[in-house]
Design an enzyme around this catalytic site. Structure first.
Site, PDB file in Angstrom:
ATOM      1  N   ASP A   1       4.140  -2.011  -4.799  1.00 49.69           N
ATOM      2  CA  ASP A   1       5.119  -1.433  -5.733  1.00 49.69           C
ATOM      3  C   ASP A   1       4.581  -1.293  -7.160  1.00 49.69           C
ATOM      4  O   ASP A   1       5.156  -0.557  -7.958  1.00 49.69           O
ATOM      5  CB  ASP A   1       6.384  -2.304  -5.774  1.00 49.69           C
ATOM      6  CG  ASP A   1       7.030  -2.471  -4.402  1.00 49.69           C
ATOM      7  OD1 ASP A   1       6.821  -1.595  -3.550  1.00 49.69           O
ATOM      8  OD2 ASP A   1       7.713  -3.483  -4.192  1.00 49.69           O
TER       9      ASP A   1
ATOM     10  N   GLY B   1       8.895   1.219  -3.173  1.00 47.91           N
ATOM     11  CA  GLY B   1       8.655   0.894  -4.575  1.00 47.91           C
ATOM     12  C   GLY B   1       9.617  -0.128  -5.131  1.00 47.91           C
ATOM     13  O   GLY B   1       9.536  -0.512  -6.283  1.00 47.91           O
TER      14      GLY B   1
HETATM   15  O1  F6P Z   1       7.723  -4.961  -1.983  1.00 50.16           O
HETATM   16  C1  F6P Z   1       7.084  -4.173  -1.040  1.00 50.16           C
HETATM   17  C2  F6P Z   1       8.082  -3.413  -0.205  1.00 50.16           C
HETATM   18  O2  F6P Z   1       7.362  -2.631   0.723  1.00 50.16           O
HETATM   19  C3  F6P Z   1       9.077  -2.565  -0.989  1.00 50.16           C
HETATM   20  O3  F6P Z   1       8.512  -1.366  -1.449  1.00 50.16           O
HETATM   21  C4  F6P Z   1      10.178  -2.405   0.021  1.00 50.16           C
HETATM   22  O4  F6P Z   1      11.445  -2.192  -0.593  1.00 50.16           O
HETATM   23  C5  F6P Z   1      10.172  -3.727   0.741  1.00 50.16           C
HETATM   24  O5  F6P Z   1       8.892  -4.313   0.533  1.00 50.16           O
HETATM   25  C6  F6P Z   1      10.440  -3.628   2.225  1.00 50.16           C
HETATM   26  O6  F6P Z   1      10.524  -4.917   2.719  1.00 50.16           O
HETATM   27  P1  F6P Z   1      10.558  -5.279   4.267  1.00 50.16           P
HETATM   28  O7  F6P Z   1       9.163  -5.134   4.800  1.00 50.16           O
HETATM   29  O8  F6P Z   1      11.026  -6.686   4.287  1.00 50.16           O
HETATM   30  O9  F6P Z   1      11.495  -4.319   4.933  1.00 50.16           O
END
Ligand code: F6P
Length: 341
Positions: A127, A170
């Site tokens: 991000d 992001g």
């Molecule tokens: O922080 C990295 C990220 O990929 C973000 O961009 C996204 O909102 C989140 O993690 C998604 O998380 P998860 O893998 O827990 O669905």
């Protein structure tokens, strides 16, 4: 022999393995340190799930995506707390931990340090939203992947004379949208830092169509059109209590099609942006951060994180990473917006 533990926590990110390799090689070659890895982030620390990390275990891994140690979003402060972490260090004979993670991980590392646990942080997130570092490794790879995907959306959009929407990740920052949107020549880039109305987006889309283009919109997952409530159904909280985002692309698909009369399709790029091999830039940055993290540990600079400042890797207090979200400045958005019209 002095020993350090390494863990990777939070969402995975291209370049994590290069940090691990940099730390293990730097530690062994320069200081004669040994290393162990904890499986699946703080879970491995709390449950003593440990693997030895000799030099041969990191051979050739800097080009690999994901993390050889596995990751989780376990919060150590909820799952046993400082006592369990301290016990894990004691049992494994570790002088300290190198924690590779994003905002949640670094916050936990800071809280542990405040209670006397030795931790050095390495900022990690696609991000690019962590303060006190100019860029996070993984961001360049995510932008590259998103840009390649958006380039593909463009050709199918042009064939069908459709408006194409790409929803990118992001979290609460628009960095991935800004960079991938600029790189792919999007006709509108929508980021949470700069809400614009549906009317404005429709104007950009219609103006692109009037110039004979298939309109291309890149939207960051946390964007909310001006004047609307968070328009998509919340998808619950992660273990650090942050809302799971996503869904704005589909909503804009309906709203824009209705507002412009142009057939519209949305694609959620999702976790594709986190997977796969790191770019050369990310491999180099991540390796340098791994080397620097070991130096910080060797100097006893616990409670710090390694950080990119210009072209230098420096050490800063962990609290600086947590103070404020690094968002896209207004000037950067205005610069990109010149290209929409
Ligand atoms: O922080 C990295 C990220 O990929 C973000 O961009 C996204 O909102 C989140 O993690 C998604 O998380 P998860 O893998 O827990 O669905």
């Amino acid at each position: 022999m002095k020993k350090l533990g390494i863990l990777t926590s939070g969402g995975d990110c291209p370049g994590v393995n290069a940090v691990i390799r940099g730390a293990v090689l730097g530690g062994e070659v320069v200081h004669g340190y040994g290393f162990v890895g904890f499986r699946d982030g703080w879970r491995g620390v709390l449950e003593q799930d440990v693997v030895p990390l000799p030099r041969r275990s990191v051979r050739g891994i800097s080009r690999l995506g994901g993390t050889i140690l596995g990751t989780s979003r376990t919060n150590p402060l909820e799952g046993g707390g400082t006592g369990a972490v301290r016990e894990s260090l004691r049992r494994n004979g570790l002088m300290g931990l190198i924690a590779i993670g994003g905002e949640g991980t670094l916050a936990a590392a800071k809280a542990l340090c405040d209670q006397g646990v030795n931790v050095v942080g390495v900022p990690k997130t696609i991000d690019n939203d962590l303060g006190a570092t100019d860029y996070t490794f993984g961001f360049d790879s995510a932008v590259q992947t998103a840009t390649e995907a958006i380039d593909r959306l463009r050709t199918t959009g042009e064939s069908h004379h459709r408006c194409m929407i790409a929803e990118v990740m992001g979290r609460n920052a628009g960095w991935i949208a800004l960079h991938s949107g600029m790189a792919s020549g999007a006709h509108a880039i929508l980021i949470p830092e700069h809400p614009v109305s549906l009317d404005q987006i429709a104007t950009w889309v219609l103006s692109a169509r009037d110039r004979g283009r298939a309109p291309l919109v890149v939207v960051a997952e946390a964007f909310v059109p001006e004047g609307q409530e968070t328009p998509y159904a919340p998808r619950g909280l992660d273990t650090f209590g942050r809302p799971r985002l996503g869904g704005i692309g589909r909503l804009l698909e309906q709203q824009l099609q209705q507002a412009t009369g142009i057939e519209t399709r949305a694609t959620v790029l999702g976790h594709i942006q986190r997977g796969g091999e790191p770019t050369a830039y990310d491999r180099v940055l991540a390796t340098r951060l791994g080397l620097a993290a070991v130096e910080a540990a060797a100097n006893g600079s616990w409670g710090t994180m390694v950080s990119l400042r210009g072209t230098d890797i420096v050490t800063v207090g962990l609290e600086l990473a947590l103070g404020s979200l690094k968002v896209v400045p207004e000037a950067r958005y205005r610069e990109a917006a010149v290209l929409f019209g």
